[in-house]
Design an enzyme around this catalytic site. Structure first.
Site, PDB file in Angstrom:
ATOM      1  N   ARG A 131       7.273   3.105  18.709  1.00 20.35           N
ATOM      2  CA  ARG A 131       8.701   3.494  18.714  1.00 20.35           C
ATOM      3  C   ARG A 131       9.624   2.452  19.358  1.00 20.35           C
ATOM      4  O   ARG A 131      10.737   2.760  19.757  1.00 20.35           O
ATOM      5  CB  ARG A 131       8.915   4.850  19.372  1.00 20.35           C
ATOM      6  CG  ARG A 131       8.139   5.961  18.700  1.00 20.35           C
ATOM      7  CD  ARG A 131       8.714   7.318  18.980  1.00 20.35           C
ATOM      8  NE  ARG A 131       7.960   8.320  18.263  1.00 20.35           N
ATOM      9  CZ  ARG A 131       6.903   8.950  18.768  1.00 20.35           C
ATOM     10  NH1 ARG A 131       6.491   8.689  19.983  1.00 20.35           N
ATOM     11  NH2 ARG A 131       6.267   9.840  18.042  1.00 20.35           N
ATOM     12  N   GLU A 195      24.901 -20.081   4.609  1.00 17.41           N
ATOM     13  CA  GLU A 195      25.332 -19.085   5.610  1.00 17.41           C
ATOM     14  C   GLU A 195      26.352 -19.707   6.566  1.00 17.41           C
ATOM     15  O   GLU A 195      27.206 -19.015   7.110  1.00 17.41           O
ATOM     16  CB  GLU A 195      24.129 -18.530   6.386  1.00 17.41           C
ATOM     17  CG  GLU A 195      23.032 -17.887   5.535  1.00 17.41           C
ATOM     18  CD  GLU A 195      23.344 -16.462   5.046  1.00 17.41           C
ATOM     19  OE1 GLU A 195      24.505 -16.024   5.129  1.00 17.41           O
ATOM     20  OE2 GLU A 195      22.391 -15.796   4.564  1.00 17.41           O
ATOM     21  N   ARG A 251      31.347  -5.775  10.533  1.00 17.25           N
ATOM     22  CA  ARG A 251      30.107  -6.529  10.322  1.00 17.25           C
ATOM     23  C   ARG A 251      29.786  -6.686   8.836  1.00 17.25           C
ATOM     24  O   ARG A 251      29.110  -7.641   8.442  1.00 17.25           O
ATOM     25  CB  ARG A 251      28.932  -5.883  11.069  1.00 17.25           C
ATOM     26  CG  ARG A 251      27.672  -6.708  10.932  1.00 17.25           C
ATOM     27  CD  ARG A 251      26.599  -6.364  11.922  1.00 17.25           C
ATOM     28  NE  ARG A 251      25.443  -7.211  11.699  1.00 17.25           N
ATOM     29  CZ  ARG A 251      24.379  -7.256  12.463  1.00 17.25           C
ATOM     30  NH1 ARG A 251      24.313  -6.489  13.537  1.00 17.25           N
ATOM     31  NH2 ARG A 251      23.368  -8.054  12.181  1.00 17.25           N
ATOM     32  N   ASN A 255      28.386  -9.975   4.918  1.00 13.92           N
ATOM     33  CA  ASN A 255      27.706  -9.920   3.619  1.00 13.92           C
ATOM     34  C   ASN A 255      28.495 -10.604   2.511  1.00 13.92           C
ATOM     35  O   ASN A 255      28.190 -10.415   1.332  1.00 13.92           O
ATOM     36  CB  ASN A 255      27.446  -8.465   3.231  1.00 13.92           C
ATOM     37  CG  ASN A 255      26.393  -7.850   4.107  1.00 13.92           C
ATOM     38  OD1 ASN A 255      25.338  -8.431   4.302  1.00 13.92           O
ATOM     39  ND2 ASN A 255      26.686  -6.693   4.664  1.00 13.92           N
ATOM     40  N   HIS A 262      22.026 -11.035  -3.619  1.00 16.25           N
ATOM     41  CA  HIS A 262      20.854 -10.149  -3.625  1.00 16.25           C
ATOM     42  C   HIS A 262      20.450  -9.796  -5.061  1.00 16.25           C
ATOM     43  O   HIS A 262      19.255  -9.642  -5.359  1.00 16.25           O
ATOM     44  CB  HIS A 262      21.153  -8.860  -2.835  1.00 16.25           C
ATOM     45  CG  HIS A 262      21.175  -9.080  -1.335  1.00 16.25           C
ATOM     46  ND1 HIS A 262      21.593  -8.124  -0.452  1.00 16.25           N
ATOM     47  CD2 HIS A 262      20.803 -10.149  -0.578  1.00 16.25           C
ATOM     48  CE1 HIS A 262      21.495  -8.596   0.784  1.00 16.25           C
ATOM     49  NE2 HIS A 262      21.020  -9.829   0.728  1.00 16.25           N
TER      50      HIS A 262
END
Ligand code: NAD
Ligand code: GLY
Length: 373
Positions: A131, A195, A251, A255, A262
């Site tokens: 966990r 990037e 955020r 992308n 993608h």
């Protein structure tokens, strides 16, 4: 808009930036020769045991140097096969197998040594094992040093969609040894630059201008230019992650170009196109759609396309991915909300926005024209 101001080239000395997330804040160290410097790691190791996760390409190059700095700890390692096509649940399981075989408890710290694939998988293993355990990112590609090692997005791909299974789990530290970039193939260096350009396009116009000036130096691996680009990229990312760790708003801008990218990666089979190459084309396609919507000046599109090209990246998608398939793949995107596609587009260089206000015909036209050339 970023608050970072003008660029000053940093030199190649050790730099430290911080990702400000309250109790989960962590440092990013950037510099030449950090890999085997124990001082970078020690404060961030949870117990006495380490599990280094690397791959078949990176381990022969850098594992010994990393281990030499960590000799005071009990070290185990798991070496994964190399490639985006192995960023899946079956390969992830090899990390759990190693942790369990070695009877590691919650006080083990995972150290991810490699590019974004290793970092995303090792981080996801750390998020899940018992966990949640500590992990440290030691990124060795430009892409991982400027983007994937920072911000705590971890996960694996699914055949139906990129990075569809994962978790947010922040590292304890990011240690980016710029000397490791010396062995990176040119194609991978170019992929990392996609990037870097992305940050300039999103919110940092001075960085975009600087990149236009310094792209040749970056491709020639000028140490000062690389250190400056890595630090500025990490500053951009740290600022956005600190403001919106779990991507409830700002955020998502990180992308930019990724919904198109993608689709290329999943549609051509993971690993055929490098992630950064697909993102480079995605940046150009996002700009093309922004021009079609009347938001972006055609001269800005030209600047973006030229910079992506000068990075050594493709600017056109594969011709053999049919447009119906693009739309299918783009519909499996984490930004889709209530069945509606949302994309990051541009009002200008340094002015990105997330929008659902996309005329489907204009998106279709953008894809059709790009695949027809
Ligand atoms: P990668 O991890 O596949 O590395 C690229 C290649 O370079 C691999 O063959 C690797 O073995 C090799 N390599 C790594 N370091 C090397 C070195 N120093 N010298 C020689 N070879 C070296 O790819 P990447 O571009 O680093 O990362 C891409 C991945 O990152 C994608 O899966 C993408 O989804 C993910 N990503 C994640 C985030 C995030 O926020 N978590 C952000 C961007 C990208
Ligand atoms: N690379 C996208 C993000 O970290 O949010």
């Amino acid at each position: 808009m970023s608050t970072l101001g003008p660029i000053s080239e940093a030199g190649t000395g050790r730099q430290q930036l911080d990702v400000d997330l309250g109790a989960r804040s962590y440092p990013i160290f950037i510099g030449d020769g950090l890999l085997s410097d124990p001082a970078c790691y020690r404060p961030y190791i949870a117990g006495e045991r380490l599990m280094i996760v690397s791959n078949e390409t990176v381990a022969p190059l850098y594992l010994d140097a990393l281990r030499s700095g960590l000799a005071a700890f009990e070290i185990d390692q798991v070496i994964l096969p190399d490639g985006e096509r192995f960023k899946d649940l079956a390969t992830l399981n090899r990390i759990f197998d190693a942790l369990l075989e070695r009877r590691c408890g919650r006080d083990v710290t995972i150290v991810a040594l490699g590019g974004g694939v290793v970092g995303d998988m090792a981080g996801f293993a750390a998020a899940c094992y018992q966990r949640g355990i500590a992990f440290i990112q030691v990124p060795t590609t430009l892409l991982a040093q400027v983007d994937s090692s920072v911000g705590g997005k971890t996960g694996v791909n699914h055949p139906a969609g990129k990075n569809m299974i994962g978790a947010f789990h922040q590292p304890r530290a990011v240690i980016a040894d710029t000397a490791t970039l010396a062995t990176l193939p040119d194609r991978e260096l170019a992929a990392g630059l996609a990037e870097v350009v992305k940050y300039g396009m999103i919110s940092d116009r001075p960085f975009f201008d600087w990149l236009e000036d310094r792209v040749a130096a970056l491709r020639a691996r000028d140490a000062t230019a690389l250190a400056t680009a890595i630090a500025r990229s990490c500053q951009n990312k740290a600022e956005i992650v600190a403001a919106d760790e779990r991507e409830s708003g700002q955020r998502a801008l990180l992308n930019l170009g990724h919904s198109f990218g993608h689709a290329i990666e999943a549609g051509t089979g993971y690993g055929t196109w490098l992630h950064g190459e697909a993102v480079g084309v995605g940046l150009v396609m996002a700009a093309q759609l922004s021009v079609r919507l009347g938001w972006l000046a055609a001269t800005d599109l030209d600047r973006i396309r030229n910079l992506v090209e000068r990075c050594g990246l493709p600017t056109e998608p594969p011709a053999d991915l049919p447009s119906e398939r693009w739309l299918e793949l783009m519909a499996v995107d984490k930004k889709v909300q209530r069945g509606r596609l949302r994309l990051v587009l541009l009002k200008g260089i340094g002015e990105a926005l997330l929008t659902a206000d996309i005329e489907p015909a204009l998106l279709q036209e953008t894809i059709d024209q790009a695949i027809r050339r």
